[in-house]
Design a protein around this motif. Structure first.
Motif, short mmCIF file in Angstrom:
data_model
loop_
_atom_site.label_atom_id
_atom_site.label_comp_id
_atom_site.label_asym_id
_atom_site.label_seq_id
_atom_site.Cartn_x
_atom_site.Cartn_y
_atom_site.Cartn_z
N ALA A 1 16.67 -14.05 27.73
CA ALA A 1 15.96 -13.20 28.63
C ALA A 1 16.31 -11.75 28.53
O ALA A 1 15.41 -11.10 28.65
N PRO A 2 17.66 -11.31 28.29
CA PRO A 2 18.05 -10.00 28.12
C PRO A 2 17.47 -9.53 26.81
O PRO A 2 16.88 -8.45 26.58
N THR A 3 17.37 -10.44 25.83
CA THR A 3 16.70 -9.93 24.53
C THR A 3 15.27 -9.75 24.54
O THR A 3 14.72 -8.53 24.16
N LEU A 4 14.70 -10.37 25.59
CA LEU A 4 13.18 -10.30 25.75
C LEU A 4 12.97 -8.87 26.31
O LEU A 4 12.21 -7.81 25.94
N LEU A 5 13.89 -8.43 27.37
CA LEU A 5 13.78 -7.04 28.08
C LEU A 5 14.22 -5.84 27.05
O LEU A 5 13.34 -4.85 27.15
N TYR A 6 15.35 -5.93 26.30
CA TYR A 6 15.52 -5.10 25.30
C TYR A 6 14.46 -4.90 24.18
O TYR A 6 14.28 -3.76 23.83
N THR A 7 13.90 -5.90 23.84
CA THR A 7 12.69 -5.84 23.07
C THR A 7 11.27 -4.79 23.58
O THR A 7 10.95 -4.09 22.96
N VAL A 8 11.03 -5.17 24.89
CA VAL A 8 10.11 -4.46 25.58
C VAL A 8 10.46 -3.20 25.72
O VAL A 8 9.67 -2.42 25.46
N SER A 9 11.86 -2.97 25.99
CA SER A 9 12.23 -1.49 26.24
C SER A 9 12.36 -0.63 24.98
O SER A 9 11.81 0.51 25.00
N PHE A 10 12.57 -1.32 23.80
CA PHE A 10 12.51 -0.51 22.48
C PHE A 10 11.08 -0.44 22.34
O PHE A 10 10.71 0.75 21.78
#
Length: 370
Positions: free
Chosen positions: A174-183
């Motif tokens: 879940a946080p990895t998905l958020l950081y991917t979208v953020s990047f």
């Protein structure tokens, strides 16, 4: 594993399976990174702390600066203390997943606030980032209940929490998905800014902190590979969680630097770097005022009041000879800046003129270009 010397047995703290030994070595590296990061950011932390106001990013920054080292000091004690009993581990093992969930919630809040800010509070971006953030909070909270204690380890081998099932890896998904979208969103915003001011990829990366977003994405993707690809050799094999501590520390460290990289105020998440100076540079302007007794003007990147507002750069000053500035000089032609009696004290307070204006105003522009 026993010693090659007959009759000599290694203590449990040294008699470790390969993956557990690797886990301990990697945690030492993690603690080194956390300690170094805490040390090198101390001066900038103090400067930020002294700034007036407490916007959200400043509060999160100071929270992370205290919470992250505190968490991993406790985790290290439980992992390396040879006298830590397994009965104590049964009561303690949920400490790391719960505290790491809080840590990830704080770092993800930085990304939600910052990405929304660089898109000028675009409602679609805010809804997207907010939804991903809410999903992360719920998923990490639920998954904390599906960790188990590796209590079958021998006393002295450490207290480690491991997942009960392979799907518990969504705790990090879940946080990895958020950081991917953020990047991805940060990268898109930077590319869009190239239309107004072309920059080399290196300068673009440094200006917008894309290296920070990229580092967070990389370490979390590596963590995902360990969670879903590595095969444990047994129920107590901690191979899946080897990278989790490093992922948490580096995510925190890079998120702190994202906050520090904000130009201008931290209110409402700051603004996009290129919007500060038309996408070319960031800088500040300082104005010094000197007194002038005559009506003449001293031109050195100077603006005048009550007459023509001429501005001259340093290049103009170097190339133009005297008398070509196009400014009438009254009186004896001497600059009033140097017409100072020996007993007079230096001052930057302007003398009043009959017209109420200021004698000489010198404006210094300091710029950092990218």
């Amino acid at each position: 594993m026993s010693s090659s010397i007959p009759g000599l047995e290694l203590p449990n703290s040294l008699n470790l399976p390969p993956h557990l030994s690797a886990h301990k070595y990697f945690l030492v590296c993690t603690l080194t990174v956390a300690a170094w990061d805490t040390l090198v950011l101390s001066p900038r932390t103090w400067r930020l702390f002294k700034l007036p106001g407490w916007p959200a990013l400043k509060i999160i920054f100071n929270f992370l600066r205290v919470f992250m080292p505190a968490e991993f000091i406790v985790v290290a004690v439980a992992f390396f203390d040879t006298k830590w009993s397994q009965s104590s581990c049964e009561k303690f093992y949920l400490f790391e997943p719960i505290c790491t969930a809080i840590l990830l919630a704080a770092t993800s809040a930085v990304h939600v606030i910052r990405v929304s800010a660089i898109y000028d509070k675009n409602m679609s971006i805010r809804i997207l980032m907010g939804a991903l953030y809410a999903i992360q909070i719920v998923v990490t909270a639920v998954c904390c209940g599906f960790y188990r204690c590796t209590c079958s380890l021998l006393e002295g081998q450490g207290c480690i929490a491991g997942p009960k099932h392979n799907w518990v890896g969504i705790y990090w998904l879940a946080p990895t998905l958020l950081y991917t979208v953020s990047f991805g969103l940060a990268l898109m915003r930077s590319i869009q800014s190239l239309q107004s001011k072309p920059l080399s990829p290196w300068k673009l990366m440094l200006r917008d902190g894309l290296n920070l977003y990229g580092a967070i994405w990389i370490v979390n993707m590596v963590n995902m590979l360990f969670w879903f690809i590595m095969k444990p050799t047994g129920i107590d094999d901690p191979v899946k969680t080897i990278v989790t501590s490093m992922a948490a520390v580096l995510t925190t460290s890079m998120s702190l630097r994202i906050i520090l990289s904000v130009r201008g105020s931290l209110e409402n998440g700051g603004s996009f770097a290129a919007s500060h100076t038309g996408g070319t540079s960031s800088g500040s302007r300082t104005t010094h005022v000197l007194s002038a007794r005559s009506g003449g003007v001293v031109p050195t990147n100077i603006s005048t009041q009550g007459g023509a507002h001429n501005t001259y750069t340093l290049d103009d000053m170097r190339t133009k000879p005297e008398g070509e500035w196009g400014v009438p000089i009254e009186g004896d032609g001497k600059s009033s800046v140097h017409d100072i009696s020996p007993d007079a004290k230096p001052t930057l307070v302007p003398e009043g003129r009959e017209d109420g204006g200021v004698g000489v105003k010198i404006t210094i522009d300091r710029e950092v270009g990218y």
